[in-house]
Design a protein around this motif. Structure first.
Motif, mmCIF file in Angstrom:
data_model
loop_
_atom_site.group_PDB
_atom_site.id
_atom_site.type_symbol
_atom_site.label_atom_id
_atom_site.label_comp_id
_atom_site.label_asym_id
_atom_site.label_seq_id
_atom_site.Cartn_x
_atom_site.Cartn_y
_atom_site.Cartn_z
ATOM 1 N N LEU A 191 -3.190 -6.378 5.236
ATOM 2 C CA LEU A 191 -2.985 -7.218 4.057
ATOM 3 C C LEU A 191 -3.946 -8.401 4.040
ATOM 4 O O LEU A 191 -4.489 -8.760 2.991
ATOM 5 C CB LEU A 191 -1.537 -7.716 4.020
ATOM 6 C CG LEU A 191 -0.460 -6.656 3.796
ATOM 7 C CD1 LEU A 191 0.924 -7.270 3.917
ATOM 8 C CD2 LEU A 191 -0.631 -5.994 2.428
ATOM 9 N N VAL A 192 -4.160 -9.002 5.216
ATOM 10 C CA VAL A 192 -5.089 -10.134 5.300
ATOM 11 C C VAL A 192 -6.501 -9.692 4.949
ATOM 12 O O VAL A 192 -7.206 -10.357 4.182
ATOM 13 C CB VAL A 192 -5.048 -10.756 6.711
ATOM 14 C CG1 VAL A 192 -6.180 -11.771 6.878
ATOM 15 C CG2 VAL A 192 -3.700 -11.429 6.948
ATOM 16 N N GLN A 193 -6.937 -8.575 5.499
ATOM 17 C CA GLN A 193 -8.285 -8.096 5.202
ATOM 18 C C GLN A 193 -8.429 -7.744 3.726
ATOM 19 O O GLN A 193 -9.476 -7.999 3.117
ATOM 20 C CB GLN A 193 -8.617 -6.876 6.067
ATOM 21 C CG GLN A 193 -8.824 -7.189 7.538
ATOM 22 C CD GLN A 193 -9.980 -8.163 7.755
ATOM 23 O OE1 GLN A 193 -10.978 -8.129 7.062
ATOM 24 N NE2 GLN A 193 -9.824 -9.039 8.736
ATOM 25 N N SER A 194 -7.397 -7.184 3.122
ATOM 26 C CA SER A 194 -7.438 -6.867 1.688
ATOM 27 C C SER A 194 -7.552 -8.148 0.875
ATOM 28 O O SER A 194 -8.272 -8.203 -0.132
ATOM 29 C CB SER A 194 -6.187 -6.090 1.277
ATOM 30 O OG SER A 194 -6.130 -4.847 1.928
ATOM 31 N N TYR A 195 -6.841 -9.194 1.314
ATOM 32 C CA TYR A 195 -6.915 -10.479 0.624
ATOM 33 C C TYR A 195 -8.316 -11.061 0.719
ATOM 34 O O TYR A 195 -8.913 -11.488 -0.275
ATOM 35 C CB TYR A 195 -5.898 -11.458 1.225
ATOM 36 C CG TYR A 195 -6.094 -12.885 0.771
ATOM 37 C CD1 TYR A 195 -5.676 -13.284 -0.492
ATOM 38 C CD2 TYR A 195 -6.711 -13.820 1.595
ATOM 39 C CE1 TYR A 195 -5.863 -14.582 -0.918
ATOM 40 C CE2 TYR A 195 -6.908 -15.117 1.169
ATOM 41 C CZ TYR A 195 -6.476 -15.504 -0.077
ATOM 42 O OH TYR A 195 -6.675 -16.790 -0.505
ATOM 43 N N LEU A 196 -8.878 -11.063 1.927
ATOM 44 C CA LEU A 196 -10.205 -11.639 2.133
ATOM 45 C C LEU A 196 -11.285 -10.848 1.408
ATOM 46 O O LEU A 196 -12.285 -11.414 0.955
ATOM 47 C CB LEU A 196 -10.519 -11.716 3.631
ATOM 48 C CG LEU A 196 -9.638 -12.663 4.447
ATOM 49 C CD1 LEU A 196 -9.978 -12.565 5.924
ATOM 50 C CD2 LEU A 196 -9.809 -14.098 3.966
ATOM 51 N N ASN A 197 -11.083 -9.534 1.301
ATOM 52 C CA ASN A 197 -12.054 -8.686 0.604
ATOM 53 C C ASN A 197 -11.825 -8.657 -0.896
ATOM 54 O O ASN A 197 -12.575 -7.996 -1.619
ATOM 55 C CB ASN A 197 -11.988 -7.261 1.148
ATOM 56 C CG ASN A 197 -12.493 -7.157 2.571
ATOM 57 O OD1 ASN A 197 -13.357 -7.923 2.986
ATOM 58 N ND2 ASN A 197 -11.938 -6.231 3.333
ATOM 59 N N LYS A 198 -10.763 -9.369 -1.355
ATOM 60 C CA LYS A 198 -10.414 -9.452 -2.775
ATOM 61 C C LYS A 198 -10.077 -8.084 -3.363
ATOM 62 O O LYS A 198 -10.369 -7.787 -4.515
ATOM 63 C CB LYS A 198 -11.542 -10.115 -3.575
ATOM 64 C CG LYS A 198 -11.966 -11.452 -2.988
ATOM 65 C CD LYS A 198 -13.190 -11.976 -3.696
ATOM 66 C CE LYS A 198 -13.829 -13.094 -2.887
ATOM 67 N NZ LYS A 198 -14.403 -12.607 -1.640
ATOM 68 N N THR A 199 -9.467 -7.242 -2.561
ATOM 69 C CA THR A 199 -9.029 -5.921 -3.032
ATOM 70 C C THR A 199 -7.518 -5.783 -2.982
ATOM 71 O O THR A 199 -6.992 -4.687 -3.171
ATOM 72 C CB THR A 199 -9.666 -4.808 -2.174
ATOM 73 O OG1 THR A 199 -9.256 -4.970 -0.805
ATOM 74 C CG2 THR A 199 -11.180 -4.854 -2.261
ATOM 75 N N ILE A 200 -6.828 -6.868 -2.732
ATOM 76 C CA ILE A 200 -5.381 -6.814 -2.571
ATOM 77 C C ILE A 200 -4.702 -6.601 -3.921
ATOM 78 O O ILE A 200 -5.098 -7.178 -4.935
ATOM 79 C CB ILE A 200 -4.869 -8.112 -1.886
ATOM 80 C CG1 ILE A 200 -3.425 -7.944 -1.422
ATOM 81 C CG2 ILE A 200 -5.034 -9.328 -2.801
ATOM 82 C CD1 ILE A 200 -2.968 -9.065 -0.504
ATOM 83 N N SER A 201 -3.699 -5.737 -3.960
ATOM 84 C CA SER A 201 -2.983 -5.471 -5.200
ATOM 85 C C SER A 201 -1.923 -6.557 -5.419
ATOM 86 O O SER A 201 -1.645 -7.376 -4.536
ATOM 87 C CB SER A 201 -2.304 -4.106 -5.130
ATOM 88 O OG SER A 201 -1.240 -4.125 -4.187
#
Length: 395
Positions: A10-20
């Motif tokens: 979830l953190v990596q998705s947030y940092l990569n701006k791909t989080i749903s």
């Protein structure tokens, strides 16, 4: 119960701006329930892998963020944990704790609205005021006629013609191929209305941010040799590097070819020239009878004859559309108002002034146009009247 693997994802998705949207809520809920040191340690371990996030260009009011955190803690029934001085490496945890998600355009290092004077008086006028248009985000228009408004989607994703459209927490959309055998090369459009801004991540990882009244035409799947899209309006590209498959952007009488880079393209249909401004990497600007290669900081202007002129660009001016301020250089009052008309519900401009002075400055995009007109009155010899959603310019 969250596992370390799930939280790391979830953190990596947030940092990569791909989080749903659902994933963002899940991560936010976990942070609210967790020890500050646990959150900080996780982000400190993750952020060094994201070098471009904290390159010194991102600014935020750390003191106000900490104050907001303290307020949230005071309102919580959970036990309080001491916290140490927050560093820039833990800044993401601070931001996400206060449920604020970085907009992609914030990492470019644009001027902050806090740097602009907020001394806005009401314009002395009997006419109607004009509000800034709501930033409603983007819309998907498929080749079969279906139109999807991203901000109204309650689902996490939809599937369409072999492509999954995943709706992100920051209001953007990400494309993922779910049927590699799908070969139909239909062209679809991602667009914004007047006053909107929106971002889309294509299946190859390229991110495109659209300005007001702009559109991106893209295929269901890219061809084997090139990745070709079309732009009408203004867009900022962060192109995924692929030496074997160049990325090509077509618009008006201009074609841009890149391998992997960041650049801004401006080519509104009602304007007879296009502007390409390179932020990083390298691009080749091609017209019907000329071509030039740009280096970072340069801008190429292509006119309707296909002539290409290259000059040094003011990046803050070029990219200011991504922020809440409007920067301009060497423009007349009418030219300034024409540009503002892309963000406000202006029906037209009636210029009764013979003055042609040019101005350079920064304006804060207020909720209503009267505030900006008052600012323009203080720096010029012009006076303005708002009448039937039209701006009348007078001496």
């Amino acid at each position: 119960m969250h596992t370390n693997e799930r939280i790391t994802y979830l953190v990596q998705s947030y940092l990569n701006k791909t989080i749903s949207k659902d994933e963002y809520k899940e991560l936010s809920d976990w942070i609210v329930q967790s020890d500050f040191h646990e959150v900080e340690a996780l982000f400190e371990a993750s952020i060094p892998k994201q070098d471009d996030w904290y390159d010194g260009s991102v600014n935020f009011a750390e003191a106000s963020v900490l104050k907001e955190i303290q307020h949230k803690i005071a309102q919580s029934e959970k036990r309080m944990f001491p916290y140490k001085r927050w560093t820039y490496y833990s800044a993401a945890a601070v931001l996400i704790f206060t449920l604020m998600l970085f907009r992609p355009w914030q990492k470019i290092g644009l001027i902050s609205p806090d740097q602009v004077s907020d001394k806005i008086a009401s314009i002395e006028d009997k006419g109607d005021d004009i509000d800034i248009l709501t930033d409603a985000g983007g819309h998907l228009s498929f080749a079969d006629g279906e139109v999807v408004t991203v901000s109204k989607q309650q689902k996490e994703f939809i599937d369409h013609e072999g492509v999954r459209y995943k709706f992100l927490a920051d209001g953007g959309v990400r494309l993922e191929s779910v049927d590699a055998a799908y070969s139909h090369q239909a062209k679809h459009t991602f667009f914004t209305n007047r006053g909107d801004r929106a971002n889309i991540i294509l299946a190859d990882g390229t991110t495109v941010w659209l300005s007001s009244s702009s559109s991106l035409v893209y295929p269901t799947t890219f061809a084997d040799d090139k990745r070709v899209v079309e732009v009408h309006g203004e867009a900022f590209f962060d192109v995924s590097h692929n030496p074997g498959k160049p990325f090509v952007v077509k618009s008006n009488n201009t074609e841009i070819e890149v391998l992997g880079t960041r650049f801004n393209m401006r080519a509104y249909p009602e304007v007879d020239f296009s502007e390409t401004t390179l932020v990083s990497g390298s691009v080749r600007v091609k017209s019907k009878n000329n071509q030039r290669r740009l280096v970072p900081g340069q801008q190429a202007v292509v006119n309707k004859k296909g002539e290409v002129a290259v000059a040094t660009a003011n990046l803050q001016d070029v990219l200011s559309w991504q922020s809440d301020v409007y920067r301009f250089s060497n423009l007349t009052i009418e030219e300034i108002l024409i540009e503002l008309g892309r963000w406000y519900a202006i029906e037209g401009i009636d210029n009764h002034s013979a003055l042609q002075e040019r101005y350079t400055g920064v304006l804060s995009k207020g909720k209503q146009l009267s505030g900006i007109l008052k600012q323009l009155e203080t720096i010029s010899a012009h006076r303005f009247i708002i009448k039937e959603r039209r701006i009348v310019i007078m001496n």
